[in-house]
Design a protein around this motif. Sequence first.
Motif, short mmCIF file in Angstrom:
data_model
loop_
_atom_site.label_atom_id
_atom_site.label_comp_id
_atom_site.label_asym_id
_atom_site.label_seq_id
_atom_site.Cartn_x
_atom_site.Cartn_y
_atom_site.Cartn_z
N GLY A 72 -46.66 35.80 -22.72
CA GLY A 72 -45.24 35.78 -23.05
C GLY A 72 -44.74 37.11 -23.59
N ALA A 73 -45.55 37.72 -24.45
CA ALA A 73 -45.15 39.00 -25.04
C ALA A 73 -45.11 40.11 -23.97
N ALA A 74 -46.15 40.17 -23.14
CA ALA A 74 -46.24 41.23 -22.13
C ALA A 74 -45.14 41.11 -21.09
N LEU A 75 -44.97 39.92 -20.52
CA LEU A 75 -43.95 39.74 -19.49
C LEU A 75 -42.55 39.68 -20.08
N GLY A 76 -42.46 39.32 -21.37
CA GLY A 76 -41.17 39.37 -22.03
C GLY A 76 -40.62 40.79 -22.11
N VAL A 77 -41.50 41.74 -22.38
CA VAL A 77 -41.09 43.15 -22.42
C VAL A 77 -40.59 43.61 -21.05
N VAL A 78 -41.32 43.19 -20.01
CA VAL A 78 -40.92 43.56 -18.65
C VAL A 78 -39.55 42.96 -18.32
N CYS A 79 -39.36 41.70 -18.67
CA CYS A 79 -38.10 41.01 -18.39
C CYS A 79 -36.94 41.63 -19.18
N LEU A 80 -37.20 41.99 -20.43
CA LEU A 80 -36.17 42.62 -21.26
C LEU A 80 -35.76 43.96 -20.67
N ALA A 81 -36.73 44.75 -20.25
CA ALA A 81 -36.43 46.07 -19.67
C ALA A 81 -35.64 45.91 -18.37
N ALA A 82 -36.04 44.94 -17.56
CA ALA A 82 -35.34 44.71 -16.30
C ALA A 82 -33.90 44.29 -16.56
N GLY A 83 -33.70 43.42 -17.54
CA GLY A 83 -32.36 42.96 -17.86
C GLY A 83 -31.46 44.09 -18.35
N LEU A 84 -32.02 44.94 -19.21
CA LEU A 84 -31.23 46.07 -19.71
C LEU A 84 -30.88 47.04 -18.59
N GLY A 85 -31.80 47.16 -17.62
CA GLY A 85 -31.55 48.06 -16.49
C GLY A 85 -30.54 47.49 -15.50
N LEU A 86 -30.55 46.18 -15.32
CA LEU A 86 -29.66 45.56 -14.33
C LEU A 86 -28.20 45.59 -14.76
N GLY A 87 -27.94 45.23 -16.02
CA GLY A 87 -26.57 45.17 -16.49
C GLY A 87 -25.77 44.11 -15.74
N GLY A 88 -24.45 44.27 -15.70
CA GLY A 88 -23.60 43.33 -14.98
C GLY A 88 -23.65 41.93 -15.55
N ARG A 89 -23.53 40.92 -14.68
CA ARG A 89 -23.54 39.53 -15.12
C ARG A 89 -24.96 39.00 -15.29
N ALA A 116 -32.10 38.33 -22.46
CA ALA A 116 -32.25 37.22 -23.41
C ALA A 116 -33.51 36.41 -23.11
N LEU A 117 -33.79 36.19 -21.84
CA LEU A 117 -35.00 35.47 -21.46
C LEU A 117 -36.24 36.22 -21.91
N GLY A 118 -36.24 37.53 -21.76
CA GLY A 118 -37.39 38.34 -22.18
C GLY A 118 -37.70 38.19 -23.66
N VAL A 119 -36.66 38.14 -24.49
CA VAL A 119 -36.84 37.97 -25.93
C VAL A 119 -37.46 36.61 -26.26
N MET A 120 -37.10 35.60 -25.51
CA MET A 120 -37.50 34.22 -25.81
C MET A 120 -38.82 33.78 -25.17
N LEU A 121 -39.37 34.57 -24.25
CA LEU A 121 -40.55 34.13 -23.50
C LEU A 121 -41.77 33.79 -24.37
N PRO A 122 -42.12 34.56 -25.40
CA PRO A 122 -43.31 34.19 -26.19
C PRO A 122 -43.23 32.78 -26.77
N GLY A 123 -42.09 32.43 -27.35
CA GLY A 123 -41.94 31.09 -27.92
C GLY A 123 -41.94 30.01 -26.86
N LEU A 124 -41.30 30.26 -25.72
CA LEU A 124 -41.26 29.28 -24.64
C LEU A 124 -42.66 28.98 -24.11
N LEU A 125 -43.46 30.02 -23.92
CA LEU A 125 -44.80 29.82 -23.35
C LEU A 125 -45.76 29.19 -24.36
#
Length: 432
Positions: A108-125, A132-141
Amino acid sequence: MTPMTTEGEKAKAPPGSARRALVGRLSWGLADQAASSVSNFVVGIYVARSLGVTAFGVFSLAWVTYGVVLNVSRGLATDPLVVRFSGVPDASWRGAVARSSGTALGVGAALGVVCLAAGLGLGGRVGPAFAALGVMLPGLLLQDAWRFSFFAAGAGRKAFVNDVVWGVALVPAMVVAARVGSVAAFVLAWGASATVAAGHGYIQSGIRPRLTEARGWLREQRDLGYRYLVENVSLSGASQLRAYGLGAIVGVGAVGAVRGAELLLGPFLAVLMGLSLVTVPEAARVLRRAPQRLGKFCLLLGGGQAAAALLWGGALLLMPNRLGQFTLGDVWHSASELIVPVTLGVAGAGLGTGAAAGLRALGAARRSLRSQLFASACYVSGGLGGAVVAGTVGSAWGVAAATVSSSAVWWLQLRSALRERHRNPIPEVRTS
């Protein structure tokens, strides 16, 4: 490998007692998944009604991405735990759970970082939802890891309580998210409430996840874990590719329509997923106690789920339009056109899960991987090919045809695995 035995298995329990125990474990599996699915259903309905079909499509893209990450965690952490540590002595289970939950937290921590970076890079809607999903992944998993750990121990009641805690924590979180009114806010509310439940899982078990022992767990379980990883990711990855491809070919609204149709089958899918929590441990118990009954157990399991899906789909076809519009709002019109193909797809999946449970119990990771790769390839080609030919409806029918065809492959592989085991009966489970 040596056979896994427990004190309860050394002395045969009376048939009636064994049946009652089985029904009890299955009941807790259904109750737990009902609690989990009600939460997910409420979130989906609330987002669909609050934000409309396009924003719901964005939320659905984040949802299927979470599904991929969740299946990475299950393949590496909890699937090997369930196969090899179901019904073992408590000390063995606790040690395995500490390492397994630590692995889930690390994923969760490792892929959360990847997801957070991707989200910040994508922008838009889409970007904020993925961040937000990247931040929450460790707790979800971690929350998901506790559920599987409890079912491996036959303590489904604890998994049920944990999901109830998640549902209760979700209520105030959703109220706050509704005031903010964005997809990212709903993703954060959903993940934050899961993190509360993950913390409660630690209190329930008294086991601290050992993140530092994740590497050791991966090394110990590599013969199953990496195959299950590929198998699980091919499953959820196919769903993600279909969602992204459908969004590109038809539009993001089409993704929301498919998700809306799936929500209509939510109560039945709760049953399907609830059974999936306990089918592999139960199939493993059948294999140890009466191996000749495994094929029949899997057939009853898969056939029963397929029949139930068809009955539920038939009931949906009779649902009045007013009730559908009340449930899904603007999403209802497009989702209602997909009820028949989505129902057939779920029935095919239910039939195949019976065989999949048998292959997992046998530890036949190569055969289950082969089946899943075939199923995933059919799912993507059917879903995207159908979208090119006939839009959203064509995609749904393509997926239905692919799922039904793939279930036949699962059963052929199980039949071969059972024959192979009959010739060379080597146990596939261990206790350490």
